[in-house]
Design a protein around this motif. Structure first.
Motif, mmCIF file in Angstrom:
data_model
loop_
_atom_site.group_PDB
_atom_site.id
_atom_site.type_symbol
_atom_site.label_atom_id
_atom_site.label_comp_id
_atom_site.label_asym_id
_atom_site.label_seq_id
_atom_site.Cartn_x
_atom_site.Cartn_y
_atom_site.Cartn_z
ATOM 1 N N VAL B 150 0.868 -1.181 0.000
ATOM 2 C CA VAL B 150 0.000 0.000 0.000
ATOM 3 C C VAL B 150 0.902 1.226 0.000
ATOM 4 O O VAL B 150 1.911 1.230 0.682
ATOM 5 C CB VAL B 150 -0.869 0.066 1.265
ATOM 6 C CG1 VAL B 150 -2.025 1.013 1.060
ATOM 7 C CG2 VAL B 150 -1.339 -1.284 1.648
ATOM 8 N N PRO B 151 0.541 2.262 -0.764
ATOM 9 C CA PRO B 151 1.326 3.490 -0.665
ATOM 10 C C PRO B 151 1.411 3.954 0.791
ATOM 11 O O PRO B 151 0.393 3.995 1.484
ATOM 12 C CB PRO B 151 0.509 4.478 -1.504
ATOM 13 C CG PRO B 151 -0.257 3.647 -2.456
ATOM 14 C CD PRO B 151 -0.526 2.356 -1.766
ATOM 15 N N LEU B 153 1.791 6.704 2.478
ATOM 16 C CA LEU B 153 0.989 7.814 2.999
ATOM 17 C C LEU B 153 -0.459 7.395 3.227
ATOM 18 O O LEU B 153 -1.099 7.792 4.201
ATOM 19 C CB LEU B 153 1.068 8.988 2.016
ATOM 20 C CG LEU B 153 0.541 10.321 2.524
ATOM 21 C CD1 LEU B 153 1.247 10.748 3.788
ATOM 22 C CD2 LEU B 153 0.686 11.391 1.456
ATOM 23 N N ILE B 154 -0.978 6.545 2.321
ATOM 24 C CA ILE B 154 -2.360 6.075 2.453
ATOM 25 C C ILE B 154 -2.514 5.243 3.719
ATOM 26 O O ILE B 154 -3.444 5.431 4.506
ATOM 27 C CB ILE B 154 -2.751 5.207 1.232
ATOM 28 C CG1 ILE B 154 -2.613 6.004 -0.070
ATOM 29 C CG2 ILE B 154 -4.153 4.664 1.378
ATOM 30 C CD1 ILE B 154 -3.668 7.019 -0.287
ATOM 31 N N LEU B 155 -1.556 4.330 3.934
ATOM 32 C CA LEU B 155 -1.626 3.480 5.120
ATOM 33 C C LEU B 155 -1.513 4.340 6.377
ATOM 34 O O LEU B 155 -2.222 4.121 7.367
ATOM 35 C CB LEU B 155 -0.506 2.436 5.067
ATOM 36 C CG LEU B 155 -0.626 1.273 6.044
ATOM 37 C CD1 LEU B 155 -1.961 0.582 5.877
ATOM 38 C CD2 LEU B 155 0.495 0.275 5.833
ATOM 39 N N ILE B 157 -2.466 7.398 6.693
ATOM 40 C CA ILE B 157 -3.745 8.091 6.876
ATOM 41 C C ILE B 157 -4.777 7.145 7.477
ATOM 42 O O ILE B 157 -5.539 7.517 8.370
ATOM 43 C CB ILE B 157 -4.242 8.663 5.525
ATOM 44 C CG1 ILE B 157 -3.367 9.849 5.125
ATOM 45 C CG2 ILE B 157 -5.702 9.074 5.607
ATOM 46 C CD1 ILE B 157 -3.674 10.414 3.768
#
Lengths: 335, 306
Positions: B150-151, B153-155, B157
């Motif tokens: 998972v990217p 930054l997404i994780l 967030i």
């Protein structure tokens, strides 16, 4: 080849399943009690318990996980606590915009990055090379959201060339959906003015988003080209009198493209992550903006859905890169 | 009658510290020489040193120390840069320069904590995976792959979404998505070192596993770890600033650069200085750590260049 393809697919679905466990753990086991969050800040104990029952949060964890997985397999991602809407509907609405943005952005990065990397390598240690290298070095450090704001100010406000944000002007009606991709749809419906407007809206966000990727594509491509240009077969080709354009463009670039391709795959994931920043700056209605808006209010089901969705797309991108890689370099299929 | 003969140190010919460590010293000199010839690395080092000094002495040199935590003097709000306020003032009349300098301290803490936790989790896992091998290796590496799928930054967030916004949760979230890189790095390095001749030799002489790990393998992993940590300092600062900008990290009036940009954004373009200077600081800091890391890689770990 087929064997490699199968193994790689199994690996991808395994990882996807593990990601499902991870999002489940984050949303159900993390200290923030989802029932308390869902019930809202002023809820009484009784209301929290009611919510817990309604969401099935009183059942044992393994059972909850089975229900969670089952729902997601059926395309049910739960619903937003605040808006009450189905998360799946929201994703359907917002994802095409993000997809368009990322694809457009990666196109810009590749179309600019590869030639600039080649140019930098061919003109090594001239002012062109130095300029390109400074440009790409600064790309790593620049905060994407800040760059976006500055571009917005300059091109949007100061020069007034491009719109400040959004996907279309408020007064413009989007074309009737075919693929749900705005630019493609407006082209298919022959509404060229709408397509042009959509392009104007997507340009600044896409440039902002591609900047770090552009920088690393240039760097990798330059380094690889330099290495390749020193190979014996290049010297040999030169000695045979083959034109520089043919040597650089055909022989050297093809070999230098492999690591660049790997870098593009890697950067694709960073771009998916970057959408949350760029979409927030430009009010671009994609899943990134959606994720941020829901995360601020701890609306956990939408965030987990976005995480799964973007994780899935990152995996697919890596899958495609791996397959391309093995086609270009068959030695890798054995590994 | 015998007299005890005094033996001076010179007669014994005990080698001095300098003589004993001659090869190390020569190597260090070579490192320094190579690093100094690399102008972009020196620029990076310069920026990092300025950043570290600013972070260290910040609270004692800022012109308006009370502004760091957000005091309110509305009569001087949103003043443009001047002699009294070099970077202008923000919407409640706080000196932007003061807040940016204190922000350097905040960012340094964030960088150190996130990178530190990532190393503490990642390096041992990588060592275990590489050394034990077999099923353990498989389990650890697949676990790592999930986090890398998972990217980041997404994780982060998602984790902040579950824990609630705030600077501490943002740092925790970033640490939790940052460690997998170290596992990959150390595992690969350990695998290749495990079967090297000198480790075999040490083992055949009866060295314990502990000794092999701490004396032979870990020191040889340290170069790539140092290089990665140097780059990660900058990237972690950028990550925390991104979360701050999105409203998921530090909350105002906490003087964090990303959060400052987020609030300053509402005052664009007329009061540009409010968000411009924090952004410039993030840019320079991340660039500095990156250039320095690049230079370190050239001397410590030249083969692993991109």
């Amino acid at each position: 080849m087929l064997n490699f393809f199968l193994r790689r697919s199994i690996f991808m679905f395994g990882t996807l399943f593990a990601l499902l466990i991870l999002t489940f753990v984050i949303s159900h086991v993390a200290p923030g009690d989802p029932a308390v969050l869902a019930a809202g800040p002023d809820a009484t104990k009784g209301m929290v318990e009611a919510v817990r029952k309604e969401y099935g949060l009183d059942k044992p964890l393994p059972l909850q996980f089975l229900i969670y997985t089952g729902n997601i397999l059926q395309g049910d991602f739960g619903h937003s606590i605040f808006s009450g809407r189905e998360v799946a509907d929201d994703l359907m609405r917002y994802f095409p915009a993000t997809f368009e943005l990322v694809v457009f952005s990666i196109f810009i990065a590749v179309l600019l990055g590869v030639p600039l990397g080649v140019l930098s390598a061919v003109k090594k240690n001239t002012w062109i090379d130095h300029f390109i290298r400074i440009f790409s070095a600064s790309g790593v450090g620049v905060p994407m959201f800040w760059l976006g704001m500055m571009l917005q100010l300059y091109f949007g406000l100061h020069l007034g060339w491009l719109p400040l944000g959004g996907q279309l002007a408020i007064m413009t009606d989007p074309p009737a959906p075919i693929t749900h991709l705005l630019i493609i749809d407006s082209l298919l419906r022959l509404q060229f003015d709408v397509a042009l407007e959509a392009l104007q809206h997507i340009l600044l966000p896409a440039v902002t988003l591609c900047f770090p990727a552009l920088a690393s594509i240039i760097r990798v491509n330059r380094a690889e080209m330099l290495e390749t240009l020193n190979e014996d077969y290049i010297t040999n080709s030169k000695a045979q009198g083959i034109s520089t354009l043919r040597i650089v463009g055909l022989y050297a670039l093809r070999n230098a493209m492999l690591p660049t391709l790997a870098m593009i795959g890697l950067r694709f994931g960073w771009m998916l992550g970057g959408t949350v920043l760029v979409e927030s700056v430009f009010d671009f209605p994609g899943v990134g903006l959606y994720a941020v808006q829901t995360a601020v209010s701890s609306d956990f089901e939408p965030i987990m859905a976005v995480t799964l969705l973007l994780g899935f797309f990152f995996m697919v991108a890596n899958f495609i890169v791996d397959i391309l890689y093995s086609l270009l370099d068959p030695r890798l299929q054995g590994k | 009658m015998t007299t005890k003969k005094h033996i001076s140190l010179e007669e014994l010919q005990v080698p001095s510290w300098i003589e004993r460590n001659q090869s190390t010293i020569r190597q260090m000199k070579l490192y320094i020489h190579t690093f100094r010839r690399n102008s972009s690395a020196m620029l990076g080092l310069g920026i990092v040193i300025v950043f570290l000094i600013t972070a260290a002495i910040g609270p004692w040199v800022v012109p308006y120390p009370e502004d760091a935590q957000g005091t309110i003097h509305l009569e001087i709000k949103l003043l443009p840069p001047s002699a009294a306020h070099w970077f202008g003032t923000d919407e409640v009349g706080d000196d932007v320069l003061t807040r940016v300098i204190i922000g350097a301290r905040v960012s340094l803490q964030i960088g150190l904590i996130v990178t530190g936790i990532a190393i503490l989790i990642g390096v041992p896992l990588g060592l275990i995976a590489g050394l034990v091998g077999g099923r353990t290796d498989e389990v650890i590496m697949r676990f790592t792959d999930v986090f890398l799928s998972v990217p980041g930054l997404i994780l982060a967030i998602a984790i902040v979404g579950a824990l609630g916004p705030g600077i501490q949760n943002a740092m925790l979230a970033l640490s939790l998505v940052w460690w997998p890189g170290y596992v990959r790095l150390v595992q690969a390095k350990t695998l290749s070192l495990k079967n090297s001749i000198y480790v075999d030799a040490a083992r055949s002489m009866g060295a314990s596993n502990m000794r092999i790990v701490f004396v032979h393998i870990l020191p040889n992993c340290s170069s790539p770890i140092v290089v990665k940590a140097s780059m990660d300092m900058g990237l972690a600062i950028l990550g925390a600033a991104s979360l701050g900008f999105l409203g998921l990290g530090a909350q105002p009036p906490f003087p964090e650069w990303g959060a400052m940009i987020s609030y300053g954004r509402n005052y664009l373009p007329d009061w540009w200085w409010y968000s411009f200077f924090p952004g410039l600081c993030i840019f320079l800091t991340v660039l500095g750590f990156n250039l320095m890391g690049d230079g370190l890689r050239d001397i410590l770990d030249p083969r692993s260049r991109e």
